[in-house]
Design an enzyme around this catalytic site. Sequence first.
Site, PDB file in Angstrom:
ATOM      1  N   GLY A   1      -8.176   8.625  10.409  1.00  0.00           N
ATOM      2  CA  GLY A   1      -8.429   8.750  11.846  1.00  0.00           C
ATOM      3  C   GLY A   1      -9.546   9.712  12.212  1.00  0.00           C
TER       4      GLY A   1
ATOM      5  CE  LYS B   1      -2.906   2.757   2.968  1.00  0.00           C
ATOM      6  NZ  LYS B   1      -3.729   2.880   4.161  1.00  0.00           N
TER       7      LYS B   1
ATOM      8  CB  ALA C   1      -8.398   6.855   5.326  1.00  0.00           C
ATOM      9  N   GLY C   2     -10.903   7.186   7.237  1.00  0.00           N
ATOM     10  CA  GLY C   2     -11.977   8.106   7.610  1.00  0.00           C
ATOM     11  C   GLY C   2     -13.295   7.455   7.956  1.00  0.00           C
TER      12      GLY C   2
ATOM     13  CG  ASN D   1      -5.972   0.951  12.217  1.00  0.00           C
ATOM     14  OD1 ASN D   1      -4.797   0.825  11.925  1.00  0.00           O
ATOM     15  ND2 ASN D   1      -6.383   0.682  13.442  1.00  0.00           N
ATOM     16  CB  THR D   2      -9.211   5.187  13.618  1.00  0.00           C
ATOM     17  OG1 THR D   2      -7.944   5.440  13.027  1.00  0.00           O
ATOM     18  CG2 THR D   2      -9.341   5.983  14.901  1.00  0.00           C
TER      19      THR D   2
HETATM   20  C1  DXP Z   1      -3.873   1.606   8.864  1.00  0.00           C
HETATM   21  C2  DXP Z   1      -3.861   2.415   7.662  1.00  0.00           C
HETATM   22  O1  DXP Z   1      -3.474   2.012   6.604  1.00  0.00           O
HETATM   23  C3  DXP Z   1      -4.384   3.800   7.785  1.00  0.00           C
HETATM   24  O2  DXP Z   1      -3.465   4.670   7.261  1.00  0.00           O
HETATM   25  C4  DXP Z   1      -5.675   3.791   7.071  1.00  0.00           C
HETATM   26  O3  DXP Z   1      -5.746   4.761   6.128  1.00  0.00           O
HETATM   27  C5  DXP Z   1      -6.840   3.708   7.991  1.00  0.00           C
HETATM   28  O4  DXP Z   1      -7.456   4.906   8.294  1.00  0.00           O
HETATM   29  P1  DXP Z   1      -8.524   4.969   9.472  1.00  0.00           P
HETATM   30  O5  DXP Z   1      -7.758   4.776  10.720  1.00  0.00           O
HETATM   31  O6  DXP Z   1      -9.150   6.331   9.358  1.00  0.00           O
HETATM   32  O7  DXP Z   1      -9.511   3.873   9.263  1.00  0.00           O
END
Ligand code: DXP
Length: 254
Positions: A157, A96, A183-184, A205-206
Site C-alpha cells: 500500500g 498466496k 506489493a508497493g 492492488n492499491t
Molecule cells: C492484495 C494483496 O495481495 C496485497 O496484499 C498485495 O500485496 C498488494 O499490495 P499493493 O496494494 O501495495 O499493491
Amino acid sequence: MLKIGRYQFQSRLFLGTGKFSSLEVQREAVEASEADVLTFAIRRLDVFNPDQPNFLEKLDLKRFTLLPNTAGATTAEEAVRIARLAKASNLCDMIKVEVIADPKTLLPDPIATLEATRILVEEGFTVLPYTSDDPVIARKLWEAGAHAIMPGGAPIGSGQGLLNPMYLRYIIEESPVPVIIDAGIGSPADVVQAMELGADGVLLNTAVSQADDPVKMAEAMKWAVKAGRLGFEAGRIPKRTTASASSPQTGLVK
Ligand SMILES: CC(=O)[C@@H](O)[C@H](O)COP(=O)(O)O
C-alpha cells in the site's frame, strides 16, 4: 506464457481486488487489466456461502484463476488453517501465503512464512509465498518447494516502487521458480522496472484501486507489464559513460 506449478497464464499481471470505491469500478478495472489471476483475502469471504453478497459478486469468476491469500494471518498455524479453508471450499488449490509480522511495515514474518510454505507444499497446495526482498529467505522458500516467490517491492500500500532493485535482481537471477514482484508498486514505471529486471510477473492492488481513475490505471498497468517484459526479452543496451554516434562513421561523403 507464465507457468506456476500446473497453472499457465497469458497475462503476467496479478490484480488484487480490495479497496475499490465500488464493485462496478472494481469490475471495470479488472476488465481493463486483462489479468488472468485475481487475489483476495479469504477472511473477507463467506467461502461456504458463495450466494451471500460479497465483494467479488460483480465479477464473472469462472473467467479467472482465483488466488486466495491468507491476509490477516500472523502465525504459520493461522495461515495453514486459512489455506485449508480455501481448499475445502473448492476455490482453488493455489494459495498466496501471507503472514504479517508487523502492523507498521506490514512486512512478512519470514520464519512463519517458511513454516507455512513447508506444510502447504507437503499437503499438495500450489504455494506462492509473499516474502521480503531478502534473497536468502527467498532461496529457502523455493528450496522448501514454493511454486513461485513473491518478494515485495516496498511495503504493501506504500506505492514506493522497488526499494531494492539489486536484491530483487539477485532473487530473480537465482530462482528456479517464477518470481512475482508483489506489493508497493505505485505506477506503471515501477511495473516496467520490475519486468525489465526479469520478474515473471507483478501483483498489485492499491496503485490501481486508489488511482484517480482506476480503470485507466488498470489498462496502463497491463501495457506496462507487456512493455517491460518485451524490453527484458529484447535485451537492453549496456550503459556507456561516453557518447556513441547513432549514424555509422564509415562511408561518409567528404
Ligand atoms: C492484495 C494483496 O495481495 C496485497 O496484499 C498485495 O500485496 C498488494 O499490495 P499493493 O496494494 O501495495 O499493491
